[in-house]
Every structure is written in structure tokens, then in C-alpha cells.
Design a protein around this motif. Structure first.
Motif, PDB file in Angstrom:
ATOM      1  N   ALA A 177       0.770  -1.318   0.026  1.00  0.00           N
ATOM      2  CA  ALA A 177      -0.007  -0.066   0.094  1.00  0.00           C
ATOM      3  C   ALA A 177       0.926   1.459  -0.123  1.00  0.00           C
ATOM      4  CB  ALA A 177      -1.057   0.007   1.033  1.00  0.00           C
ATOM      5  N   ASN A 178       2.104   1.014   0.408  1.00  0.00           N
ATOM      6  CA  ASN A 178       3.028   2.373   0.561  1.00  0.00           C
ATOM      7  C   ASN A 178       3.830   2.479  -0.595  1.00  0.00           C
ATOM      8  OD1 ASN A 178       4.406   0.224   1.402  1.00  0.00           O
ATOM      9  ND2 ASN A 178       5.059   0.927   3.359  1.00  0.00           N
ATOM     10  N   GLY A 179       3.831   1.193  -1.510  1.00  0.00           N
ATOM     11  CA  GLY A 179       4.740   1.259  -2.649  1.00  0.00           C
ATOM     12  C   GLY A 179       6.290   0.605  -2.187  1.00  0.00           C
ATOM     13  N   ARG A 180       6.412   0.193  -1.203  1.00  0.00           N
ATOM     14  CA  ARG A 180       7.758  -0.103  -0.791  1.00  0.00           C
ATOM     15  C   ARG A 180       8.075  -1.351  -1.274  1.00  0.00           C
ATOM     16  NH1 ARG A 180      10.494   3.390   2.043  1.00  0.00           N
ATOM     17  NH2 ARG A 180       9.214   4.942   3.336  1.00  0.00           N
ATOM     18  N   GLY A 181       7.212  -2.187  -2.023  1.00  0.00           N
ATOM     19  CA  GLY A 181       7.625  -3.459  -2.702  1.00  0.00           C
ATOM     20  C   GLY A 181       7.636  -4.602  -1.838  1.00  0.00           C
ATOM     21  N   ASN A 182       7.786  -5.724  -2.372  1.00  0.00           N
ATOM     22  CA  ASN A 182       7.865  -7.051  -1.605  1.00  0.00           C
ATOM     23  C   ASN A 182       9.031  -7.811  -2.167  1.00  0.00           C
ATOM     24  OD1 ASN A 182       7.455  -9.504  -0.295  1.00  0.00           O
ATOM     25  ND2 ASN A 182       5.258  -9.279  -0.704  1.00  0.00           N
ATOM     26  N   PRO A 183      10.401  -7.970  -1.637  1.00  0.00           N
ATOM     27  CA  PRO A 183      11.190  -8.977  -2.127  1.00  0.00           C
ATOM     28  C   PRO A 183      10.791 -10.279  -2.360  1.00  0.00           C
ATOM     29  CG  PRO A 183      12.055  -7.310  -0.309  1.00  0.00           C
ATOM     30  CD  PRO A 183      10.465  -7.336  -0.348  1.00  0.00           C
ATOM     31  N   ALA A 184       9.950 -10.836  -1.418  1.00  0.00           N
ATOM     32  CA  ALA A 184       9.350 -12.208  -1.612  1.00  0.00           C
ATOM     33  C   ALA A 184       8.857 -12.537  -3.043  1.00  0.00           C
ATOM     34  CB  ALA A 184       8.526 -12.707  -0.573  1.00  0.00           C
ATOM     35  N   LEU A 185       8.101 -11.301  -3.571  1.00  0.00           N
ATOM     36  CA  LEU A 185       7.579 -11.643  -5.003  1.00  0.00           C
ATOM     37  C   LEU A 185       8.644 -10.881  -5.988  1.00  0.00           C
ATOM     38  CD1 LEU A 185       3.977 -10.530  -3.966  1.00  0.00           C
ATOM     39  CD2 LEU A 185       4.862 -12.725  -4.373  1.00  0.00           C
ATOM     40  N   GLY A 186       9.548 -10.432  -5.570  1.00  0.00           N
ATOM     41  CA  GLY A 186      10.515  -9.519  -6.632  1.00  0.00           C
ATOM     42  C   GLY A 186       9.557  -8.126  -6.866  1.00  0.00           C
TER      43      GLY A 186
END
Length: 304
Positions: A230-239
Motif C-alpha cells: 500500500a505504501n509502494g515499498r515493494g515485496n522482495p519475496a515476490l520480486g
């Protein structure tokens, strides 16, 4: 090679060998009578004679022909005939590669199984890693590991899949498949795509139309937040990359962001386990991790 071409090559070689033997025999004949001349005359009475070569010289040519026949019988020089020696360039290459691989394995054996962070503190291991990187990774990421458009910079602090030593090793060994699906149909209209792109652009601090960004925010939170948060900081688990920093793999301009939303992205990092083996993968990871760590340490040292 087909039987036709094999026969064609054999016949051609035989004709050439027979032709050479006949030519030597014919030109070496000593004819009775006055020697023939070539017709070349200098200073009125100096003539060039056409005399046969000396016997020893002619015999060297015959020996060469015999050697040629033996060579063609031993090595694969007659179409699909493998030769009695069983030699092939592929076999020679494989044998030489085995020898060189054994030398490399012996040189790298002290680093087998060591963790990337431990290797990064060994200057020799880091130097080996840099050499392996130059031979296998520089094509995409550049010789300095700083990447290019569509190929991530490995020397900074930003890691799409995570920058800890074990995650880096996994990326090298197993590869990564990034998948940003096309989202235009989900958003529903060109206007919705525009507003979402503007909002995504605003997350990194770029000056944009605040009204468009405000309308794009709920669309982003509904459609894009599942991967990017929601904050746009991404998710390394999903790349899923962090959209709030100034590091953009395909560019941070509006057109690049809009293209990503409309067409999607599909980055691929091939698995290198079978290509370079685990030890060399660890060495590459150590060199890359040391670059990133220096970048991170430098930022922390400069922070207020």
C-alpha cells in the motif's frame, strides 16, 4: 553428413591426389635431345631452360603425398569417415576442458561451502569472484556490475529479491523470473492508467499533477498494492520493486511507467548452478555483496 556429400568429397580428394602424382611424374621426365626452353630470352642469348626438378626434390613431393594419404586415413578428412585414430575436435576440446576444469577446481577448493559474507572478507576469493563475474555475468550487468536499462545495478543498496548473502546465492544458483502482468484491462481505461502511472511516479518524489496523483492513489491501493504494498515499498519475496526510491529498472519517466502498466514486464535471471557450479557462484556472490555492502556502508556513514 549425407552419403552423397561423403562420396563427392572422397572422389574429389582421390582425383586431386592422382592429379598431383601424374603432374609430378610428367614434369620430372627427362626427355632426350636438346633441353626445352620456356621462351624467355635476355640479352640476346641468355635463355631460360625448362629442366626437371632434382630427384631429391621430386621425392619430397611424393613423400608429402604419402603423408597426406596417411593423414586423411588417420584423421576425419573424408566426409563422414571418422578416421582410424578416432580423433575429433569435440573430443580434444572436452579433454582439454577437463584438464583446465581440474586445475580451476583445485584452485577454488579452499572456498567450497564457505558463506558469501565469509568469502567477502577474503581478498583472494573476492578477486576470483570478480573474474568469474567478468566471464559469466558482465554481458548483462556490465563489467562494473552497475547494470543497464532492464538489468539491475548490483553495486548499490537496492535489491529486488533481497540483498542478504543467502538470497543473493539463491538468485545466482536458481535464477529469478520477474513478472509484472499487464494491468490496463484491470484498471479499465486509459485515464485510469494515466492516473495510476502519475501516482506511482509521485511515490519516488517526482513532481507531478497532484489532482491526477490523488485520483490514482485509490486505484494503486486497489490493484497494485497486492505486490508493491500500500505504501509502494515493494515485496522482495515476490520480486516487486520498491517504488519510493530513485532506483527504477526500466526508467522513472512517465512513458516508462505507463508502458510497464500497459504491457507488463518480464525480466529473467537465468539459473547459473549448472553453468558455473556452486563454489564459483559463491565467489561471484561474495564480490557482488561486497560492492553492495560498500555502497550501503557509505550511505550510512554519510547519513546525518
Amino acid at each position: 553428413m549425407s552419403s552423397f556429400w561423403t562420396i563427392f568429397i572422397v572422389v574429389l580428394v582421390v582425383i586431386n591426389i592422382i592429379g598431383c602424382v601424374w603432374l609430378l611424374w610428367w614434369t620430372s621426365k627427362r626427355r632426350p635431345g636438346e633441353p626445352e626452353t620456356t621462351g624467355h630470352v635476355w640479352d640476346g642469348d641468355i635463355r631460360e631452360y625448362n629442366k626437371p626438378l632434382p630427384k631429391w626434390w621430386i621425392n619430397l613431393f611424393y613423400i608429402t603425398i604419402v603423408f597426406t594419404i596417411g593423414y586423411l586415413a588417420w584423421y576425419p578428412g573424408l566426409g563422414s569417415f571418422d578416421g582410424y585414430g578416432g580423433w575429433s575436435s569435440t573430443k580434444q576440446h572436452d579433454q582439454e576442458r577437463e584438464i583446465e576444469d581440474a586445475k580451476v577446481a583445485a584452485a577454488l577448493s579452499p572456498f567450497d561451502g564457505m558463506s558469501i559474507d565469509a568469502l567477502a572478507s577474503n581478498s583472494k576469493a573476492v578477486e576470483y569472484g570478480r573474474s568469474v563475474f567478468a566471464a559469466n555475468c558482465a554481458t548483462c550487468h556490465g563489467s562494473d556490475a552497475r547494470g543497464a536499462k532492464g538489468f539491475p545495478n548490483l553495486a548499490d543498496h537496492s535489491w529486488q529479491w533481497g540483498g542478504d548473502p543467502q538470497t543473493i546465492l539463491t538468485s545466482i544458483l536458481e535464477g529469478r523470473q520477474a513478472a509484472m502482468p499487464p494491468m490496463a484491462a484491470v484498471l479499465g481505461s486509459d485515464q485510469a492508467v494515466l492516473e495510476t502511472a502519475v501516482y506511482a511516479q509521485s511515490l519516488s518524489g517526482t513532481k507531478v499533477d497532484p489532482a491526477l496523483a490523488a485520483r490514482g492513489k485509490p486505484r494503486f491501493e486497489t490493484v497494485c498494492a497486492a505486490c508493491h504494498g500500500a505504501n509502494g515499498r515493494g515485496n522482495p519475496a515476490l520480486g516487486a520493486p520498491d517504488l519510493t526510491d530513485d532506483i527504477w529498472l526500466y526508467g522513472s519517466d512517465f512513458d516508462a511507467i505507463r508502458t510497464a502498466i500497459v504491457q507488463g514486464r518480464a525480466g529473467n535471471m537465468p539459473a547459473h548452478k549448472e553453468l558455473i557450479g556452486e563454489t564459483r557462484a559463491r565467489l561471484v556472490g561474495a564480490w557482488v555483496w561486497s560492492l553492495s555492502k560498500r555502497s550501503t556502508d557509505g550511505e550510512q556513514a554519510g547519513a546525518p
